[in-house]
Scaffold this motif. Structure first.
Motif, PDB file in Angstrom:
ATOM      1  N   LYS A 727      -1.196   5.936   4.315  1.00 13.78           N
ATOM      2  CA  LYS A 727      -0.264   6.968   3.886  1.00 13.78           C
ATOM      3  C   LYS A 727      -0.207   6.972   2.364  1.00 13.78           C
ATOM      4  O   LYS A 727      -0.138   5.913   1.731  1.00 13.78           O
ATOM      5  N   ILE A 728      -0.237   8.168   1.777  1.00  9.55           N
ATOM      6  CA  ILE A 728      -0.097   8.307   0.326  1.00  9.55           C
ATOM      7  C   ILE A 728       1.240   8.963   0.025  1.00  9.55           C
ATOM      8  O   ILE A 728       1.564  10.017   0.594  1.00  9.55           O
ATOM      9  N   THR A 729       1.996   8.373  -0.868  1.00  7.46           N
ATOM     10  CA  THR A 729       3.250   8.961  -1.334  1.00  7.46           C
ATOM     11  C   THR A 729       3.182   9.099  -2.847  1.00  7.46           C
ATOM     12  O   THR A 729       3.111   8.096  -3.565  1.00  7.46           O
ATOM     13  N   MET A 730       3.163  10.341  -3.336  1.00  7.00           N
ATOM     14  CA  MET A 730       3.100  10.588  -4.772  1.00  7.00           C
ATOM     15  C   MET A 730       4.505  10.629  -5.351  1.00  7.00           C
ATOM     16  O   MET A 730       5.440  11.158  -4.743  1.00  7.00           O
ATOM     17  N   GLU A 731       4.689  10.038  -6.542  1.00 10.26           N
ATOM     18  CA  GLU A 731       5.990  10.058  -7.200  1.00 10.26           C
ATOM     19  C   GLU A 731       6.303  11.426  -7.788  1.00 10.26           C
ATOM     20  O   GLU A 731       7.477  11.780  -7.978  1.00 10.26           O
ATOM     21  N   LYS A 732       5.271  12.183  -8.114  1.00 10.24           N
ATOM     22  CA  LYS A 732       5.429  13.555  -8.612  1.00 10.24           C
ATOM     23  C   LYS A 732       4.482  14.452  -7.836  1.00 10.24           C
ATOM     24  O   LYS A 732       3.352  14.054  -7.522  1.00 10.24           O
ATOM     25  N   ASN A 733       4.916  15.668  -7.594  1.00 10.78           N
ATOM     26  CA  ASN A 733       4.053  16.652  -6.943  1.00 10.78           C
ATOM     27  C   ASN A 733       3.502  17.672  -7.915  1.00 10.78           C
ATOM     28  O   ASN A 733       2.679  18.507  -7.549  1.00 10.78           O
ATOM     29  N   TYR A 744       1.692   9.196 -10.436  1.00  7.99           N
ATOM     30  CA  TYR A 744       1.568   7.903  -9.770  1.00  7.99           C
ATOM     31  C   TYR A 744       1.756   8.089  -8.269  1.00  7.99           C
ATOM     32  O   TYR A 744       2.589   8.888  -7.827  1.00  7.99           O
ATOM     33  N   GLY A 745       1.026   7.305  -7.528  1.00 16.03           N
ATOM     34  CA  GLY A 745       1.194   7.317  -6.085  1.00 16.03           C
ATOM     35  C   GLY A 745       1.039   5.935  -5.498  1.00 16.03           C
ATOM     36  O   GLY A 745       0.394   5.061  -6.090  1.00 16.03           O
ATOM     37  N   ILE A 746       1.642   5.722  -4.340  1.00 19.83           N
ATOM     38  CA  ILE A 746       1.481   4.470  -3.620  1.00 19.83           C
ATOM     39  C   ILE A 746       0.737   4.764  -2.330  1.00 19.83           C
ATOM     40  O   ILE A 746       1.051   5.721  -1.623  1.00 19.83           O
ATOM     41  N   VAL A 747      -0.287   3.977  -2.062  1.00 20.74           N
ATOM     42  CA  VAL A 747      -1.057   4.084  -0.830  1.00 20.74           C
ATOM     43  C   VAL A 747      -0.682   2.879   0.023  1.00 20.74           C
ATOM     44  O   VAL A 747      -0.780   1.736  -0.434  1.00 20.74           O
ATOM     45  N   GLU A 748      -0.259   3.143   1.242  1.00 17.59           N
ATOM     46  CA  GLU A 748       0.213   2.065   2.109  1.00 17.59           C
ATOM     47  C   GLU A 748      -0.577   2.017   3.411  1.00 17.59           C
ATOM     48  O   GLU A 748      -0.998   3.060   3.937  1.00 17.59           O
ATOM     49  N   ILE A 749      -0.778   0.806   3.888  1.00 18.90           N
ATOM     50  CA  ILE A 749      -1.252   0.610   5.262  1.00 18.90           C
ATOM     51  C   ILE A 749      -0.024   0.726   6.163  1.00 18.90           C
ATOM     52  O   ILE A 749       0.985   0.043   5.932  1.00 18.90           O
ATOM     53  N   VAL A 750      -0.100   1.600   7.177  1.00 20.01           N
ATOM     54  CA  VAL A 750       1.085   1.892   7.982  1.00 20.01           C
ATOM     55  C   VAL A 750       0.809   1.698   9.473  1.00 20.01           C
ATOM     56  O   VAL A 750      -0.347   1.684   9.922  1.00 20.01           O
ATOM     57  N   ASP A 751       1.915   1.558  10.222  1.00 26.38           N
ATOM     58  CA  ASP A 751       1.816   1.470  11.676  1.00 26.38           C
ATOM     59  C   ASP A 751       1.877   2.876  12.270  1.00 26.38           C
ATOM     60  O   ASP A 751       1.870   3.881  11.540  1.00 26.38           O
ATOM     61  N   ALA A 752       1.963   2.957  13.595  1.00 28.55           N
ATOM     62  CA  ALA A 752       1.947   4.257  14.266  1.00 28.55           C
ATOM     63  C   ALA A 752       3.149   5.111  13.897  1.00 28.55           C
ATOM     64  O   ALA A 752       3.101   6.350  14.014  1.00 28.55           O
ATOM     65  N   SER A 828      -3.470  13.683  -0.328  1.00 25.73           N
ATOM     66  CA  SER A 828      -2.275  14.259  -0.933  1.00 25.73           C
ATOM     67  C   SER A 828      -2.720  15.238  -2.006  1.00 25.73           C
ATOM     68  O   SER A 828      -3.863  15.172  -2.485  1.00 25.73           O
ATOM     69  N   ARG A 829      -1.806  16.140  -2.367  1.00 25.88           N
ATOM     70  CA  ARG A 829      -2.122  17.168  -3.355  1.00 25.88           C
ATOM     71  C   ARG A 829      -1.088  17.126  -4.474  1.00 25.88           C
ATOM     72  O   ARG A 829       0.093  16.827  -4.259  1.00 25.88           O
TER      73      ARG A 829
END
Length: 833
Positions: A727-733, A744-752, A828-829
């Motif tokens: 999952k990618i979560t960007m701090e700014k769009n 900046y963005g955080i890329v996480e290993i995620v569960d279901a 992500s965009r």
């Protein structure tokens, strides 16, 4: 002065440019800021070893062509470098213009006589291959911006305005400005006469609050400082909670009417009768600062204690490149997590970070040097200090002295000269005088340390003989001190600090009260402290009025000084050998592995504990990693135990897990899957933590803090599922299409369910960026790695990565794509424009 950014469109090559035209050399186009060191791979044979994070110095050349018209060829043309790390030479059209040695200070070169109408080549040659040249990661090259400054012959000097608050009475601020005016007109032209208009306005609304006029006359070939006083009625004051800013503009007009007299009726008309006009604008804040041993530090007459952190100049996985967005994010993280002060260790940092501290209300300890004439590394600035030291500290003060966030001018850190060697007492006095001559409104300071260095042969031998004798009885290797060092410390350092307003103590809290007895008027600031002693250091700050604050080493992790915060878990038999390894970091250690924030800005457990020490009423669960059960924990000088704020351990149900709950409340209750595991005392008497031994069972772990029987706060962590995706979560769009804005963005290993899996197996991921942005960095906060932050491939650490996008100069959309084997991909965009 007109400022034109030259940050775009440079050509970079490794090494120096060949003097033979058309000689093929490998080049690439870069935009500034640019750090060419972070693009290289680490290597075990790097001369700087762990101190440089195993990065090796090298050489690089930047080329840029600027095209000038006849109209753009003004009388004064300067090339201004905000900072270039390495020994730097500058050529214009092949002509040597000048050089600069100190990689942290701004510098300006007069290039007018080398320029012509048409195309002009700027060549900047940078060498960092005299290595090691410092005690941490330096970066290399044009890691800050470059600007072309243009002005007429009769103009205001670059950085030529100094504005400060003289005093405040009945809410009215009585301010002064000093404007440096230059007349570079030919002598045949005679004196230049003109008018100087000074105006002050509220920065947020533009409302003008004061205007002053001054007629001036200046002989050809001279400069003059023009003083101007003004009053801001009912002034808004700058402080850490309301960092209110004003803007001051100085405008210079050259009269065309000969001997003209100024009156109330004609002054505005006279300002309009100009051959040309030059102007300079600066922000400033209305505030007063004082410090004394009885009242401590006073901001606008109110006592304030500094909750500070030391930071180096690098910006995580970006290396040393100084982007506004990176600096803003760094300061905002500190502000949001309880800090009110930053120590810029141990050198001048970017002007951008000072602008941000002004805006966010962060107090700054602005530091000039880590060395003077005595070296700490083979090729450090000590070789140039005698020639350039005064020039460089003047450059720092001249650039920075309008920033209301700056309270302290630090003339140096842990100087080997602090005992008087190499004329240390004289150098200290000289630097303090130099600073005060330029700005007497702030506090002169510096940082002292113990005498593990800086002694003559006799004292040095006595110090180390005592050190070895006392070590078995508990002598402190953490601060390299002993009874002999403590005995001579007061006497030897007293002449060194006699000209300082505030004396910085690095890890020397055991000297506080004796110092006060001997020097009752001395104001003390803890300029460095260790995370393992948060409680002790802050207690001293709270109870001793003459100790005005504490700066943690370090608040944010950084590249270099690798491994100083590592922890080692071993058997009892291995303790003697492993203890020695705490002070040694072998390849591929890269990061200090220290700080309230990791390299990517994630808040670590020690950061949450720090906030609670400072007064936060939060509850925080810190579970220690059960893989270390039965082992002895050896915590490094700046380290913290291994663990996390989660309940997803790779262990079987029934495994013992040690859980600390940080809280300043009277007691804490811990519940596992709704079942109480009992209450335990916390708060100050228990060092702000309650300790539990828990039998692991997947589910929900809850901690509740109670004061007087009432719930104050709680924390809850849950077991997550198996890792299945990304999952990618960007701090700014959205970011600006200016070539320098960052997302900046955080890329996480995620569960279901999309939950981050902090204990996921280390996984290699690849990232790609397309469209209106490019990849600025991809990496993690892992302390040991050979991987490269700029190549788009990196192994996860604690189940995540950081990705940073850099805007292009065309509006559009940017896409970021990350994929990892077994985990699929995520996208992500970001809008650029």
């Amino acid at each position: 002065m007109k400022k034109t950014s030259l940050n775009r469109g440079w050509v970079f090559m490794a090494g120096e440019k060949s003097s033979i035209p058309m000689m093929p050399q490998q080049t690439k186009e870069v935009n500034l800021p640019h750090d060419f060191m972070v693009e290289t791979d680490v290597t075990p044979d790097a001369p700087g070893k762990a101190e440089s994070g195993f990065y090796k110095g090298s050489a690089g050349t930047y080329l840029k062509t600027i095209t000038l018209t006849e109209e753009e060829m003004t009388d004064t043309m300067l090339l201004h470098f905000e900072g270039c790390f390495g020994k730097t030479r500058v050529l214009i059209n092949g002509n040597p213009v000048g050089s600069h040695a100190y990689g942290y200070t701004p510098f300006t070169m007069d290039i007018r006589k080398f320029l012509k109408v048409g195309d002009n080549e700027i060549q900047v040659i940078v060498h960092t291959d005299d290595d090691p040249n410092g005690r941490w990661y330096s970066g290399a090259g044009l890691y800050r911006g470059v600007n072309l400054l243009s002005a007429p012959a009769f103009h205001i000097a670059h950085d030529g305005i100094f504005v400060y608050t003289d005093h405040i009475t009945n809410g009215h601020a009585f301010c002064k400005a000093e404007i440096t005016v230059v007349n570079d007109l030919a002598k045949a032209s005679g004196d230049a006469e003109g008018f100087l208009k000074l105006s002050a306005a509220k920065k947020d609304t533009g409302e003008e609050v004061a205007v002053r006029y001054q007629k001036i006359s200046l002989p050809a070939g001279t400069s003059q400082v023009v003083p101007q006083a003004f009053v801001i009625e009912n002034a808004e004051l700058w402080d850490t909670e309301n960092p209110y800013l004003y803007e001051v503009k100085a405008q210079l007009s050259l009269t065309s009417t000969g001997n003209v007299h100024m009156s109330l009726d004609n002054r505005q008309d006279l300002m309009a009768q100009t051959d040309y006009e030059d102007e300079i604008t600066t922000s400033f804040g209305v505030r007063t600062i004082t410090a004394d041993a009885k009242n401590g530090l006073l901001l606008n007459g109110k006592s304030i204690k500094l909750k500070g952190g030391c930071i180096h100049h690098d910006n995580g996985i970006l290396g040393a490149a100084s982007f506004y967005d990176a600096e803003y994010r760094k300061v905002k993280l500190h502000k949001d997590n309880g800090y009110n002060a930053l120590r810029l260790a141990h050198n001048p940092q970017s002007e951008q970070i000072l602008d941000i501290c002004d805006e966010l209300g962060m107090i700054v300890f602005d530091e000039a040097f880590d060395v003077w004439n005595l070296p700490k590394n083979s090729f450090d600035f000590s070789h140039q200090f005698a020639e350039d030291g005064i020039k460089d500290i003047e450059a720092m003060v001249r650039r920075d002295r309008n920033h209301p966030s700056i309270f302290f001018w630090s003339i140096g850190n842990e100087l080997t000269e602090q005992g008087g060697m190499a004329a240390g007492y004289e150098v200290s006095a000289m630097l303090a005088k130099t600073v005060r001559n330029m700005d007497s409104t702030r506090l002169v300071s510096g940082a002292l340390c113990s005498f593990f260095k800086g002694l003559d042969n006799e004292d040095n031998a006595a110090f180390w003989q005592t050190f070895h004798k006392e070590m078995p009885q508990g002598g402190s290797v953490i601060n390299m001190d002993n009874s002999y060092g403590k005995k001579i410390w007061m006497e030897y350092t007293a002449p060194f600090v006699k000209d300082w307003d505030v004396v910085g103590y690095n890890y020397l809290n055991y000297h506080y009260e004796t110092s006060h007895e001997l020097f009752p008027d001395r104001v003390i600031l803890c300029t460095e402290s260790k995370p393992g002693q948060f409680e002790d250091y802050w207690s001293d700050v709270e109870r001793l009025p003459y100790v005005i604050g504490d700066f943690l080493w370090t608040s944010m992790d950084y590249i270099g000084e690798a491994g100083i915060g590592k922890s080692i878990y071993c058997s009892e038999e291995e303790v003697p050998q492993m203890s020695r390894m705490l002070n040694y970091a072998a390849y591929p250690w890269r990061l200090a592995q220290a700080g309230d924030f990791d390299l990517c800005g994630n808040v670590r457990a020690q950061g949450r504990y720090h906030q609670i020490i400072w007064g936060a009423n939060d509850t925080y669960i810190f579970a220690k990693d059960p893989k270390n059960n039965g082992k002895i924990a050896l915590i490094g000088r700046y380290g913290w135990a291994e663990g996390g704020n989660h309940w997803s351990w790779n262990c079987e149900n029934g495994t013992a897990v040690s859980v600390d709950v940080y809280s300043r409340a009277e007691e804490v209750e811990l519940l596992l899957n709704g079942k109480s595991l009992g209450k335990k005392p916390a708060g100050a008497e228990c060092h702000f933590k309650a300790e539990f031994e828990v039998t692991y069972e997947a589910g929900t772990l809850t901690a509740i803090s109670y004061q007087d029987g009432q719930e104050v706060s709680r924390d809850e962590v849950k077991t997550v599922g198996e890792p299945v995706g990304l999952k990618i979560t960007m701090e700014k769009n959205q970011i600006a299409a200016d070539g320098e804005s960052l997302a900046y963005g955080i890329v996480e290993i995620v569960d279901a369910e999309g939950n981050w899996v902090p204990t996921a197996e280390d996984t290699l991921a690849k990232v790609s960026v397309e469209g209106a942005a490019s990849l600025a960095g991809f990496g993690t906060g892992r302390g040991q790695t050979e991987e490269n932050y700029t190549k788009g491939e990196f192994t996860s650490f604690e189940g995540r990565w950081q990705v940073i996008l850099r805007a292009g100069t065309e509006a559009g959309e940017a896409g970021v794509h990350v994929e990892a084997e077994g985990l699929g991909h995520a996208e992500s965009r970001v809008i650029v424009g």
